[in-house]
Design a protein around this motif. Structure first.
Motif, PDB file in Angstrom:
ATOM      1  N   VAL A 257      37.368  42.442  57.051  1.00 53.16           N
ATOM      2  CA  VAL A 257      36.267  41.862  57.818  1.00 53.16           C
ATOM      3  C   VAL A 257      36.465  40.344  57.816  1.00 53.16           C
ATOM      4  O   VAL A 257      36.505  39.724  56.765  1.00 53.16           O
ATOM      5  CB  VAL A 257      34.908  42.234  57.190  1.00 53.16           C
ATOM      6  N   LEU A 258      36.588  39.780  59.020  1.00 49.99           N
ATOM      7  CA  LEU A 258      36.796  38.343  59.164  1.00 49.99           C
ATOM      8  C   LEU A 258      35.753  37.800  60.146  1.00 49.99           C
ATOM      9  O   LEU A 258      36.055  37.525  61.310  1.00 49.99           O
ATOM     10  CB  LEU A 258      38.211  38.055  59.685  1.00 49.99           C
ATOM     11  N   PRO A 259      34.521  37.630  59.657  1.00 52.60           N
ATOM     12  CA  PRO A 259      33.436  37.289  60.574  1.00 52.60           C
ATOM     13  C   PRO A 259      33.300  35.803  60.925  1.00 52.60           C
ATOM     14  O   PRO A 259      32.473  35.454  61.755  1.00 52.60           O
ATOM     15  CB  PRO A 259      32.195  37.760  59.816  1.00 52.60           C
ATOM     16  N   TRP A 260      34.093  34.946  60.306  1.00 55.79           N
ATOM     17  CA  TRP A 260      33.945  33.504  60.537  1.00 55.79           C
ATOM     18  C   TRP A 260      35.070  32.999  61.431  1.00 55.79           C
ATOM     19  O   TRP A 260      36.239  33.235  61.171  1.00 55.79           O
ATOM     20  CB  TRP A 260      33.938  32.750  59.216  1.00 55.79           C
TER      21      TRP A 260
ATOM     22  N   ARG B  10      40.329  33.372  62.489  1.00 58.87           N
ATOM     23  CA  ARG B  10      39.209  34.126  61.899  1.00 58.87           C
ATOM     24  C   ARG B  10      39.393  34.147  60.391  1.00 58.87           C
ATOM     25  O   ARG B  10      40.513  34.288  59.900  1.00 58.87           O
ATOM     26  CB  ARG B  10      39.190  35.556  62.428  1.00 58.87           C
ATOM     27  N   TYR B  11      38.269  34.036  59.668  1.00 57.48           N
ATOM     28  CA  TYR B  11      38.318  33.905  58.218  1.00 57.48           C
ATOM     29  C   TYR B  11      37.247  34.759  57.553  1.00 57.48           C
ATOM     30  O   TYR B  11      36.237  35.089  58.159  1.00 57.48           O
ATOM     31  CB  TYR B  11      38.166  32.427  57.830  1.00 57.48           C
ATOM     32  N   ALA B  12      37.485  35.083  56.300  1.00 51.22           N
ATOM     33  CA  ALA B  12      36.592  35.968  55.558  1.00 51.22           C
ATOM     34  C   ALA B  12      35.313  35.274  55.107  1.00 51.22           C
ATOM     35  O   ALA B  12      34.256  35.887  55.037  1.00 51.22           O
ATOM     36  CB  ALA B  12      37.311  36.556  54.348  1.00 51.22           C
ATOM     37  N   THR B  13      35.408  33.975  54.800  1.00 56.64           N
ATOM     38  CA  THR B  13      34.235  33.262  54.293  1.00 56.64           C
ATOM     39  C   THR B  13      33.977  31.996  55.111  1.00 56.64           C
ATOM     40  O   THR B  13      34.897  31.421  55.712  1.00 56.64           O
ATOM     41  CB  THR B  13      34.413  32.849  52.818  1.00 56.64           C
ATOM     42  N   GLU B  14      32.741  31.565  55.091  1.00 57.73           N
ATOM     43  CA  GLU B  14      32.381  30.330  55.783  1.00 57.73           C
ATOM     44  C   GLU B  14      33.088  29.144  55.149  1.00 57.73           C
ATOM     45  O   GLU B  14      33.557  28.234  55.847  1.00 57.73           O
ATOM     46  CB  GLU B  14      30.873  30.138  55.736  1.00 57.73           C
ATOM     47  N   ASP B  15      33.192  29.134  53.823  1.00 59.04           N
ATOM     48  CA  ASP B  15      33.842  28.037  53.117  1.00 59.04           C
ATOM     49  C   ASP B  15      35.312  27.912  53.537  1.00 59.04           C
ATOM     50  O   ASP B  15      35.802  26.807  53.777  1.00 59.04           O
ATOM     51  CB  ASP B  15      33.726  28.247  51.606  1.00 59.04           C
ATOM     52  N   GLU B  16      36.004  29.032  53.619  1.00 60.46           N
ATOM     53  CA  GLU B  16      37.405  29.027  54.031  1.00 60.46           C
ATOM     54  C   GLU B  16      37.541  28.478  55.456  1.00 60.46           C
ATOM     55  O   GLU B  16      38.396  27.626  55.731  1.00 60.46           O
ATOM     56  CB  GLU B  16      37.963  30.450  53.955  1.00 60.46           C
ATOM     57  N   ALA B  17      36.695  28.949  56.355  1.00 57.93           N
ATOM     58  CA  ALA B  17      36.732  28.482  57.748  1.00 57.93           C
ATOM     59  C   ALA B  17      36.417  26.992  57.831  1.00 57.93           C
ATOM     60  O   ALA B  17      37.067  26.256  58.581  1.00 57.93           O
ATOM     61  CB  ALA B  17      35.748  29.292  58.584  1.00 57.93           C
ATOM     62  N   GLN B  18      35.444  26.528  57.051  1.00 53.95           N
ATOM     63  CA  GLN B  18      35.072  25.116  57.088  1.00 53.95           C
ATOM     64  C   GLN B  18      36.198  24.232  56.573  1.00 53.95           C
ATOM     65  O   GLN B  18      36.438  23.151  57.108  1.00 53.95           O
ATOM     66  CB  GLN B  18      33.792  24.876  56.283  1.00 53.95           C
TER      67      GLN B  18
ATOM     68  N   TYR C  77      36.052  20.633  66.099  1.00 50.30           N
ATOM     69  CA  TYR C  77      36.273  21.929  65.445  1.00 50.30           C
ATOM     70  C   TYR C  77      34.961  22.392  64.840  1.00 50.30           C
ATOM     71  O   TYR C  77      34.333  21.654  64.078  1.00 50.30           O
ATOM     72  CB  TYR C  77      37.354  21.812  64.373  1.00 50.30           C
ATOM     73  N   VAL C  78      34.540  23.581  65.204  1.00 50.42           N
ATOM     74  CA  VAL C  78      33.280  24.123  64.709  1.00 50.42           C
ATOM     75  C   VAL C  78      33.514  25.489  64.082  1.00 50.42           C
ATOM     76  O   VAL C  78      34.460  26.192  64.423  1.00 50.42           O
ATOM     77  CB  VAL C  78      32.219  24.229  65.830  1.00 50.42           C
ATOM     78  N   VAL C  79      32.628  25.827  63.165  1.00 53.84           N
ATOM     79  CA  VAL C  79      32.669  27.125  62.493  1.00 53.84           C
ATOM     80  C   VAL C  79      31.498  27.950  63.010  1.00 53.84           C
ATOM     81  O   VAL C  79      30.375  27.453  63.046  1.00 53.84           O
ATOM     82  CB  VAL C  79      32.588  26.950  60.961  1.00 53.84           C
ATOM     83  N   GLU C  80      31.796  29.168  63.410  1.00 51.36           N
ATOM     84  CA  GLU C  80      30.754  30.068  63.901  1.00 51.36           C
ATOM     85  C   GLU C  80      30.936  31.450  63.281  1.00 51.36           C
ATOM     86  O   GLU C  80      32.051  31.877  63.049  1.00 51.36           O
ATOM     87  CB  GLU C  80      30.820  30.211  65.429  1.00 51.36           C
ATOM     88  N   ARG C  81      29.830  32.121  63.069  1.00 55.78           N
ATOM     89  CA  ARG C  81      29.879  33.506  62.593  1.00 55.78           C
ATOM     90  C   ARG C  81      29.751  34.434  63.793  1.00 55.78           C
ATOM     91  O   ARG C  81      28.866  34.261  64.619  1.00 55.78           O
ATOM     92  CB  ARG C  81      28.736  33.787  61.611  1.00 55.78           C
ATOM     93  N   ILE C  82      30.654  35.413  63.869  1.00 53.27           N
ATOM     94  CA  ILE C  82      30.536  36.391  64.951  1.00 53.27           C
ATOM     95  C   ILE C  82      29.532  37.450  64.541  1.00 53.27           C
ATOM     96  O   ILE C  82      29.343  37.735  63.360  1.00 53.27           O
ATOM     97  CB  ILE C  82      31.902  37.028  65.308  1.00 53.27           C
ATOM     98  N   SER C  83      28.870  37.994  65.510  1.00 50.41           N
ATOM     99  CA  SER C  83      27.872  39.024  65.202  1.00 50.41           C
ATOM    100  C   SER C  83      28.585  40.336  64.875  1.00 50.41           C
ATOM    101  O   SER C  83      29.617  40.656  65.463  1.00 50.41           O
ATOM    102  CB  SER C  83      26.914  39.231  66.372  1.00 50.41           C
ATOM    103  N   GLN C  84      28.034  41.046  63.935  1.00 52.06           N
ATOM    104  CA  GLN C  84      28.590  42.327  63.534  1.00 52.06           C
ATOM    105  C   GLN C  84      28.039  43.429  64.436  1.00 52.06           C
ATOM    106  O   GLN C  84      26.843  43.429  64.729  1.00 52.06           O
ATOM    107  CB  GLN C  84      28.236  42.626  62.070  1.00 52.06           C
TER     108      GLN C  84
END
Length: 60
Positions: free
Chosen positions: A7-10, A26-34, A50-57
């Motif tokens: 699961v890579l929601p970020w 795509r990344y597993a955690t918000e921290d990793e993506a940031q 560059y922005v970080v967004e969470r995709i909807s599940q």
């Protein structure tokens, strides 16, 4: 992990000065993506955002 893989929601999204948006990764955690977004921003051009967004599940 799920049956379909990790699961890579970020997302890290690059947006240029014309408003065009591109998925960088795509990344597993918000921290990793940031961390990725911050490192890209530090060495990128000033027109890039560059922005970080969470995709909807999807609903189960």
């Amino acid at each position: 992990m799920s049956d379909s893989g990790p699961v890579l929601p970020w997302l890290v999204i690059r947006q240029d000065d014309n408003g065009n948006r591109y998925r960088v990764g795509r990344y597993a955690t918000e921290d990793e993506a940031q961390k990725i977004a911050d490192s890209l921003h530090a060495r990128g051009r000033h027109e890039q955002l560059y922005v970080v967004e969470r995709i909807s599940q999807p609903a189960l």
